[in-house]
Design a protein around this motif. Sequence first.
Motif, short mmCIF file in Angstrom:
data_model
loop_
_atom_site.label_atom_id
_atom_site.label_comp_id
_atom_site.label_asym_id
_atom_site.label_seq_id
_atom_site.Cartn_x
_atom_site.Cartn_y
_atom_site.Cartn_z
N UNK A 29 -17.67 9.00 38.30
CA UNK A 29 -17.77 8.94 36.84
C UNK A 29 -17.06 10.11 36.19
N UNK A 30 -17.18 11.29 36.77
CA UNK A 30 -16.48 12.46 36.22
C UNK A 30 -14.96 12.27 36.29
N UNK A 31 -14.49 11.68 37.38
CA UNK A 31 -13.06 11.38 37.49
C UNK A 31 -12.65 10.38 36.42
N UNK A 86 -10.20 11.65 32.84
CA UNK A 86 -8.81 11.25 32.58
C UNK A 86 -8.47 11.25 31.10
N UNK A 87 -9.22 10.55 30.23
CA UNK A 87 -8.85 10.58 28.81
C UNK A 87 -8.95 11.96 28.19
N UNK A 88 -9.86 12.78 28.68
CA UNK A 88 -9.96 14.15 28.17
C UNK A 88 -8.68 14.91 28.47
N UNK A 89 -8.14 14.75 29.68
CA UNK A 89 -6.90 15.43 30.05
C UNK A 89 -5.70 14.88 29.29
N UNK A 90 -5.68 13.55 29.07
CA UNK A 90 -4.59 12.96 28.29
C UNK A 90 -4.57 13.55 26.88
N UNK A 116 -21.75 14.00 33.26
CA UNK A 116 -20.99 12.78 32.97
C UNK A 116 -21.01 12.50 31.48
N UNK A 117 -22.20 12.61 30.88
CA UNK A 117 -22.31 12.40 29.43
C UNK A 117 -21.47 13.43 28.68
N UNK A 118 -21.52 14.66 29.12
CA UNK A 118 -20.76 15.73 28.46
C UNK A 118 -19.26 15.48 28.56
N UNK A 119 -18.81 15.00 29.72
CA UNK A 119 -17.38 14.72 29.89
C UNK A 119 -16.93 13.60 28.96
N UNK A 161 -14.20 14.00 21.63
CA UNK A 161 -13.87 15.13 20.76
C UNK A 161 -12.39 15.48 20.85
N UNK A 162 -11.89 15.59 22.08
CA UNK A 162 -10.49 15.95 22.28
C UNK A 162 -9.53 14.85 21.84
#
Length: 615
Positions: free
Chosen positions: A275-277, A281-285, A324-327, A333-334
């Motif tokens: 789930x973290x993976x 991904x969208x956070x890094x994008x 997971x929720x935080x990610x 947010x990002x």
Amino acid sequence: MPRKGTSTVFFKSPSPTRMTHPSSPLHHTFSESLMEENIELADFSITKWETDVASLFSDKEEATQYLVSIKGLQKAMQYLAFHHPSSDKLGRAQILMQTAMKRLEKEFYQILKSNRAYLDPESVSAHSSSIPSVSRSSISDFEEEDFENELRDEHDSIPEVERMSLAALADLRDIAEAMISAGYVKECTKIYKTIRKSIVDEALYHIGVERGMSLQQIQKTEWEVLEVKIKTWLSAVKMAVKTLFYGERILCDQVFSISAPIMESCFTEISKEGALTLFGFPENVAKCKKTPEKMFRVLDLYEAVSNLWPEIESIFSFESTSAVRSTAVNSLINLGDAVRTMFTDFKTAIQKDSTKTTVPGGGIHPLTRYVMNYVSFLADYNGILSDIFADRPFTIPSALPESYFGSPDQEESISSPVSVRLAWLVFVMLCKLDGNAAMYKDAALSYLFLANNLQYVVGKVRQSNLNFLLGDDWVIKHEQKVKQYAANYERIGWNKVLASLPENPTAEISTDQVKDHFRKFNSAFEEAYMKQCSWVVPDPRLRDYIKISLARRIAPIYKEFYEIYGGVQARKEFWVESLVRYTPDDLGNYWSDLFYGSRSSGSVSSSSSGGGRSR
């Protein structure tokens, strides 16, 4: 005092010294005999299956008896450990329990492996309401027959595949309950975590969720390649959340219903890494370089996570899965920050457009096409953009007229955060087009350019969600402006033609004046036509509107003048043949060739043909 007859049945006549606790020694003896019986029954059942290679749980009656015997053995061990901790029977019971647990470990593993197809998350999540919540080992002998009948009745109405899934779940839950109750938590959960985590990881891989894509790697990836990965992720995330993780959560809930902490521990270890993976991904994008062309994929990512947030919050509700929720939240947010940045960058790019060349024929400027396509696509994300720009009021720059956005008193005034921002982008582009129009040396062509481009803008608004966001009032105002541009084009582009005709075409004038009017008309008309036959009006409705407007302004005056001084009655004059080149019908024919952008469509006759065109 004992009930009447009790002492004669179980005891000899008690001595006076034992009257205070008459049943105590006999009670212990009775309990011990029950415990010994439990051990004997367990010995028979456990030993019977110690070396049998067949599956214990293929025979439901045998499985039920086996689990009941383990439960009895456990009670015996507890009794002996409290009352006779040094008894040989306790040691024997412990060996039997170890044997039974090894057997259950084997059965647990086999059921998980052999029923993999029936325990897929989709099946589990689809039929979770049909899963019985009662363990086989928790029912009494008196309830067993009713329980089996109830299960049989329920299962008879369920398709075979679903029945296999429910049966496997029930077996797993019974084994887990037995092993956990006996203190074999680690052995049970180790098997479960190992097998189910490999299944979840494999499923994520097959639907396209890549592991090990760090921020640095994503930043170095070409946008075309990254866009393909984003599309793959978008198609995978819904399945991952709604089917894979949801089904895995239900499976853990059912198998380890005896212990919430154990269930949480198993689900967390199985699903957290994947789930973290997934949500990393969208956070890094979102943290990559931000350019306007990436806007829509970023919006797609935001929409996907936002739509799935209720399920994410529910499935990963444990404290141990809070990361997971935080990610997922950080991704939103990002991504929102990235959209706001790209929105501003897009506006800046419009303002900085440095195109210095004019569009041939006054057609649609590339900037107009690009911006309106972009903005109309943005309008499709109205709901998402409303979330992103919520609580971020937009202040209209002082350079923008308030009338452009509508009066606050009007019902259709543009007031929503998204509508105002999109109207602002369109306005910035229109201001840029005003500057581009000034590059045309011919004033009439500059107005035709503005009419064409604004007509394109209005058409895009009408054909997209922009119509809903900007409103009818906005559309009507800009349609009126298109007509104003068209009128300016007609006035400047055809004023010499109109001025060449007399104000009163039916008034009596001298022959010299008549000749002069025809000469001037021929010259002005041919000049206007030859210049404008390469001009374009791409929109059919606008093209017809301008042609009809031209005909109404010029044709009636020319027709009246022609009928009096250039018609059949006037042909006896020798000069008429050479000076009267066009009939009223000829004018309409020539105008019909205008605005297609090709000089080869027709040429004005320079010969005294008595009317008509040469081809």
